[in-house]
Design an enzyme around this catalytic site. Structure first.
Site, PDB file in Angstrom:
ATOM      1  CG  ASN A 161     -25.954 -10.946  -6.569  1.00 21.13           C
ATOM      2  OD1 ASN A 161     -24.734 -10.890  -6.503  1.00 21.13           O
ATOM      3  ND2 ASN A 161     -26.676 -11.614  -5.683  1.00 21.13           N
ATOM      4  CB  CYS A 164     -24.251 -14.376 -11.712  1.00 21.21           C
ATOM      5  SG  CYS A 164     -25.131 -14.513 -10.134  1.00 21.21           S
ATOM      6  CG  ASN A 198     -22.400 -20.170 -12.791  1.00 22.96           C
ATOM      7  OD1 ASN A 198     -23.195 -20.788 -13.484  1.00 22.96           O
ATOM      8  ND2 ASN A 198     -22.183 -18.874 -12.945  1.00 22.96           N
ATOM      9  CB  CYS A 244     -22.510 -19.910  -5.791  1.00 22.23           C
ATOM     10  SG  CYS A 244     -21.574 -19.682  -7.320  1.00 22.23           S
TER      11      CYS A 244
END
Length: 320
Positions: free
Chosen positions: A198, A225, A77, A75
């Site tokens: 995604n 994202c 972020n 991830c």
């Protein structure tokens, strides 16, 4: 009492739990149930729980438990906020963080705005191979700028793992209902992406300037994202060389704010380099007993605002 944090990168919101400060670490099943409870019920929820643990090779290890209890490989972020946490804990500005797939370099970046600290994080590894996503469509081994009428008639799609799987389409206008329908379709039982994917719709605003909206696997629509914006930036650089200036960062707007990406293209596209640069904002300090964490009882929390969200919203107002 144990201290947790509510944090965000571009309003992609998370809770941070540092397992190293616990007397007894939570089991995987305890982490899953805790993530679901926190992300549904506390402080208007979040997109996931970021779990910090010890690492043999890096300053720390990050695990990403989605709001539905599933685990993501990475991830972007979230990595920025974990990087800030580790940076402040150990008083270091540059180091490596272990993730599920690889050890990634991170470093403190200049503040985006007064009161808005920022970090630059490596996004890696990169793959376009169907086995790494995975996907299945006709006889394609890679899906790069392909028309897939079964997805959205008239639009082109590219698939890339960084290492989270992403499906990207550059569109003239981002239609949320179409993105939502495709997201639901490809993240339930389907023949194309058996493990889900995604999905990002991107609009080119100007040279080195994009807007990206993502439907995340295991979450749904999010404000931003990190790996999605990173993957989109690389595909943009590959497909639109006339719109890409390799000497400058790409500015990527999203519903939660703005980040920058730095793309270094390589003739072997999988060896290209991506760095994601953006805010790492801490909005709340949370205190709870360790016993309550193990029992997943969150009705006796001590919560304090940090005041950083006010600065972040001033930044968002300035860039818009």
């Amino acid at each position: 009492m144990v201290k947790l944090l509510k944090v965000h990168g571009s309003e992609n919101q998370f809770f941070i739990l540092d397992q190293t400060i616990l007397d007894n670490k939570l089991s995987d099943s305890e982490l899953k149930n805790l993530a679901i409870n926190f992300c549904k019920n506390i402080l208007n929820g979040a997109d996931g729980l970021l779990v910090i643990d010890t690492s043999d090779d890096c300053l720390g290890k990050m695990r990403v438990i989605n709001a539905d209890g599933s685990e993501a490989k990475m991830c972007g972020n979230g990595l920025r906020t974990v990087s800030r946490y580790l940076s402040e804990k150990y008083q270091l500005n540059e180091f490596h963080v272990e993730t599920l797939e690889s050890n990634l370099s991170v470093k403190k970046a200049p503040d985006f705005y007064p009161g808005v600290p920022a970090f630059s994080v490596e996004i890696s590894p990169i793959s376009f191979k169907k086995t790494d996503l995975p996907f299945s469509y006709k006889d394609l081994n890679e899906m790069i700028n392909e028309e897939i009428p079964e997805f959205v008639p008239g639009e082109r799609f590219s698939a890339i793992a960084v290492p989270n799987p992403h499906l990207i389409s550059f569109v003239s206008n981002i239609q949320h209902d179409i993105l939502n329908h495709l997201g639901q379709k490809l993240n339930s039982a389907n023949n194309y992406f058996p493990e889900g994917v995604n999905i990002s719709f991107a609009k080119i605003l100007d040279k080195n300037k994009l807007f990206v909206q993502t439907f995340e696997r295991g979450v749904g629509f999010t404000n931003a994202c990190g790996t999605g914006m990173s993957a989109t930036s690389l595909v943009f650089a590959l497909l639109y060389p006339d719109q890409f200036d390799s000497n400058k960062d790409i500015t990527v707007y999203n519903p939660g704010g703005m980040v920058k990406t730095n793309i270094e293209l390589n003739p072997i596209k999988e060896l290209s380099k991506i760095h994601l640069i953006g805010n790492a904002t801490f909005t709340h300090n949370i205190e709870v007993s360790e016993e309550a964490l193990h029992q997943n009882q969150l009705d006796d929390l001590r919560i304090e605002e940090t005041g950083e969200e006010k600065d972040y919203q001033a930044f968002v107002k300035a860039v818009r």
